[in-house]
Design a protein around this motif. Structure first.
Motif, PDB file in Angstrom:
ATOM      1  N   GLN A 214      80.256  84.588  66.699  1.00 10.31           N
ATOM      2  CA  GLN A 214      79.433  83.600  67.370  1.00 10.31           C
ATOM      3  C   GLN A 214      78.213  84.308  67.945  1.00 10.31           C
ATOM      4  OE1 GLN A 214      82.942  83.590  68.152  1.00 10.31           O
ATOM      5  NE2 GLN A 214      83.151  82.028  66.575  1.00 10.31           N
ATOM      6  N   ILE A 215      77.120  83.569  68.079  1.00  9.85           N
ATOM      7  CA  ILE A 215      75.886  84.138  68.635  1.00  9.85           C
ATOM      8  C   ILE A 215      75.301  83.139  69.627  1.00  9.85           C
ATOM      9  CG2 ILE A 215      73.505  84.847  68.154  1.00  9.85           C
ATOM     10  CD1 ILE A 215      74.352  85.564  65.331  1.00  9.85           C
ATOM     11  N   ILE A 216      74.785  83.658  70.739  1.00  6.87           N
ATOM     12  CA  ILE A 216      73.952  82.868  71.651  1.00  6.87           C
ATOM     13  C   ILE A 216      72.715  83.704  71.949  1.00  6.87           C
ATOM     14  CG2 ILE A 216      73.716  81.793  73.916  1.00  6.87           C
ATOM     15  CD1 ILE A 216      76.770  81.502  73.971  1.00  6.87           C
ATOM     16  N   TRP A 217      71.562  83.128  71.696  1.00  5.73           N
ATOM     17  CA  TRP A 217      70.289  83.769  72.041  1.00  5.73           C
ATOM     18  C   TRP A 217      69.651  82.999  73.187  1.00  5.73           C
ATOM     19  CZ3 TRP A 217      67.385  83.699  66.720  1.00  5.73           C
ATOM     20  CH2 TRP A 217      67.951  84.633  65.861  1.00  5.73           C
ATOM     21  N   ARG A 218      68.958  83.725  74.036  1.00  4.86           N
ATOM     22  CA  ARG A 218      68.135  83.106  75.082  1.00  4.86           C
ATOM     23  C   ARG A 218      66.689  83.480  74.805  1.00  4.86           C
ATOM     24  NH1 ARG A 218      69.052  81.204  80.215  1.00  4.86           N
ATOM     25  NH2 ARG A 218      71.135  82.079  80.205  1.00  4.86           N
ATOM     26  N   ASP A 219      65.847  82.465  74.644  1.00  4.83           N
ATOM     27  CA  ASP A 219      64.420  82.718  74.447  1.00  4.83           C
ATOM     28  C   ASP A 219      63.861  83.317  75.732  1.00  4.83           C
ATOM     29  OD1 ASP A 219      61.438  81.561  74.841  1.00  4.83           O
ATOM     30  OD2 ASP A 219      61.854  81.898  72.700  1.00  4.83           O
TER      31      ASP A 219
END
Length: 102
Positions: free
Chosen positions: A76-81
């Protein structure tokens, strides 16, 4: 990306998909993977690009198509701009999971 001996190989592939190919989190996880097993043997998923598999075979690698997607890890991946703080996520299509926001 978890998955025993596939873990470091999967991490490299997902990071390359992200950094080198500029894929979003879901596309980076969904891309076909390969797995080195021993010697010159490489397992590839059925969706792996045929031209790359053929090029590897011409270089002497033993390319085998694996039909079990669970052999290629899950992640799983979560990116924060950094500018807006907006979150963008992806989840592995090889396993059950979902991306949810609240």
């Amino acid at each position: 990306v978890m998955g025993g001996f596939m873990q470091p190989q999967g991490h490299v592939q997902v990071v390359m998909n992200t950094v080198d190919f500029h894929l979003n989190p879901q596309a980076a996880l969904d891309s076909p993977r390969w797995q080195w097993t021993k010697g010159k043997t490489i397992l590839v998923e059925p969706g792996f690009p045929q031209h790359i598999a053929q090029a590897l075979a011409r270089k002497g690698h033993d390319i085998q198509i694996a039909l079990d997607p669970s052999m290629f890890g899950r992640g799983q991946i979560i990116w924060r701009d950094p500018g807006s703080g907006v979150l963008c996520g992806g989840t592995e299509s090889r396993a059950d999971g979902s991306v949810a926001a609240w």
